[in-house]
Design an enzyme around this catalytic site. Structure first.
Site, PDB file in Angstrom:
ATOM      1  N   ASP A 166       0.865  -1.191   0.000  1.00 37.18           N
ATOM      2  CA  ASP A 166       0.000   0.000   0.000  1.00 37.18           C
ATOM      3  C   ASP A 166       0.897   1.235   0.000  1.00 37.18           C
ATOM      4  O   ASP A 166       2.128   1.132   0.147  1.00 37.18           O
ATOM      5  CB  ASP A 166      -1.004   0.003   1.178  1.00 37.18           C
ATOM      6  CG  ASP A 166      -0.331  -0.119   2.537  1.00 37.18           C
ATOM      7  OD1 ASP A 166       0.814   0.353   2.683  1.00 37.18           O
ATOM      8  OD2 ASP A 166      -0.946  -0.681   3.460  1.00 37.18           O
ATOM      9  N   LYS A 189      -3.955   0.158  -2.720  1.00 33.41           N
ATOM     10  CA  LYS A 189      -4.877  -0.712  -1.972  1.00 33.41           C
ATOM     11  C   LYS A 189      -6.028   0.099  -1.398  1.00 33.41           C
ATOM     12  O   LYS A 189      -5.844   1.242  -0.980  1.00 33.41           O
ATOM     13  CB  LYS A 189      -4.069  -1.392  -0.860  1.00 33.41           C
ATOM     14  CG  LYS A 189      -4.799  -1.729   0.418  1.00 33.41           C
ATOM     15  CD  LYS A 189      -3.845  -2.282   1.489  1.00 33.41           C
ATOM     16  CE  LYS A 189      -4.179  -1.720   2.852  1.00 33.41           C
ATOM     17  NZ  LYS A 189      -3.341  -2.230   3.947  1.00 33.41           N
TER      18      LYS A 189
HETATM   19  C1  R5P Z   1      -1.806  -0.718   7.216  1.00 35.09           C
HETATM   20  O1  R5P Z   1      -1.663   0.448   6.883  1.00 35.09           O
HETATM   21  C2  R5P Z   1      -0.677  -1.536   7.740  1.00 35.09           C
HETATM   22  O2  R5P Z   1       0.560  -1.070   7.306  1.00 35.09           O
HETATM   23  C3  R5P Z   1      -0.841  -2.982   7.348  1.00 35.09           C
HETATM   24  O3  R5P Z   1      -0.822  -3.076   5.936  1.00 35.09           O
HETATM   25  C4  R5P Z   1      -2.143  -3.530   7.860  1.00 35.09           C
HETATM   26  O4  R5P Z   1      -2.329  -3.203   9.197  1.00 35.09           O
HETATM   27  C5  R5P Z   1      -2.180  -5.021   7.700  1.00 35.09           C
HETATM   28  O5  R5P Z   1      -3.404  -5.468   8.168  1.00 35.09           O
HETATM   29  P1  R5P Z   1      -4.079  -6.753   7.567  1.00 35.09           P
HETATM   30  O6  R5P Z   1      -3.092  -7.863   7.688  1.00 35.09           O
HETATM   31  O7  R5P Z   1      -5.298  -6.968   8.447  1.00 35.09           O
HETATM   32  O8  R5P Z   1      -4.471  -6.447   6.163  1.00 35.09           O
END
Ligand code: R5P
Length: 310
Positions: A166, A189
């Site tokens: 992201d 994303k």
């Molecule tokens: C979001 O900004 C974080 O950097 C992670 O990408 C996110 O917390 C990952 O969460 P999950 O594994 O639930 O998609």
């Protein structure tokens, strides 16, 4: 002033490794729950006059671990500790770093105020979700980076490409790029629900390359699952590596990741293994990083090369 390392219930194993590297044993602390759920904490009276480092990640259960950290600080202060440092390898509530909508709490700012009010003189943490959280504190925050340790552990080849899953992970991918000298691709994303995300776009070339997806944390695994699906559709090789400092692995995360063609899921021990981890998990020990920082802080020496600069 003598150095002392204490642990709450979130990070006993990591704290013991840190103490060992500093050539000492963990100081005694006792954390008990009364029948009504209230917490009772006491510490060794030898903390009087000492330079005390309390190692406690604030991962799940977040509020329990945060309260333990605050009570440990209170007990140490009342016992006459000379200086207190909160060593919070994983800083919970870090994703609440701003108001995304109108009437929300900014959890990271509330945590910062509580930690300050508890009497800590300094905070040591690793790979904050948002580096700007440092500014929520009026006390010094030593923001350490696990990137070098992780980069040394990941098996990169000439055909690898770093992938930021992201936009928030782009700076992190650039830090890995500086060490591994690989190209970077970036995913656009969008989060649909707490555990579901969707890839809207991909910038960069991943065709016939082996991706190394880098993120600060894996929570439900939704981000990784979506990224992997999108990368495969874009023609990458089905030998994908994941690198993430904090492995929360909540809910169905392990099952989800096990279903993907992953070669390696490299994470660290900032969080202890209390849930299922994916079969491909490889754990990098951050005890040398934390012990290095604590030793330098205790001796009032600079720790620039351990810090995260983003
Ligand atoms: C979001 O900004 C974080 O950097 C992670 O990408 C996110 O917390 C990952 O969460 P999950 O594994 O639930 O998609």
């Amino acid at each position: 002033m003598t150095l002392s390392v204490l642990a709450g219930s979130a990070s006993p194993w990591l704290a013991a490794r840190v103490a060992e590297r500093l050539g000492m044993s963990l100081g005694r602390s006792s954390l008990q729950r009364f029948d009504d759920g209230e917490l009772h904490v006491d510490v060794d009276e030898r903390v009087r006059g000492q330079d005390v480092y309390i190692v406690q990640s604030t991962g799940s259960p977040v509020d329990t671990h945060a309260m333990e950290l605050l009570f440990l600080a209170d007990a140490c202060q009342r016992a006459g500790a000379a200086r207190l440092t909160a060593v919070v390898p994983y800083f919970g509530y870090a994703r609440q770093d701003r108001r995304a909508r109108g009437c929300e709490a900014v959890g990271a700012a509330a945590m910062a105020r509580l930690i300050e009010a508890a009497g800590f003189a300094r905070v040591v943490t690793v790979d904050l979700h948002a580096p700007a959280i440092e500014g929520f504190f009026r006390i010094p925050v030593e923001h350490l980076s696990a990137t070098s340790l992780l980069a040394a552990a990941v098996s990169a080849t000439a055909s690898s490409v770093l992938v930021a899953p992201d936009l928030g992970a782009v700076k992190l991918a650039e830090r890995f790029q500086a060490l591994l000298h690989l190209p970077v691709a970036v995913i656009h994303k969008t989060r649909l629900t707490g555990s579901m995300v969707e890839m809207r776009g991909l910038f960069g070339d991943v065709r016939d390359r082996t991706p190394i997806v880098v993120d600060d944390m894996i929570t439900t695994g939704g981000t990784i699952a979506s990224a992997v699906t999108g990368l495969l559709a874009a023609g990458c090789r089905p030998e994908i590596r994941i690198v993430s400092t904090h492995g929360l692995f909540v809910g169905e995360a392990a099952t989800r990741l096990n279903a993907l063609p992953l070669r390696q899921v490299t994470t660290t021990n900032t969080l202890e293994r209390v849930t299922d981890w994916p079969a491909q998990a490889q754990v990098v020990d951050v005890a040398p990083l934390l012990a290095g920082a604590i030793g330098r802080l205790h001796r009032d020496q600079p720790l620039a090369e351990l810090l995260s600069h983003t």
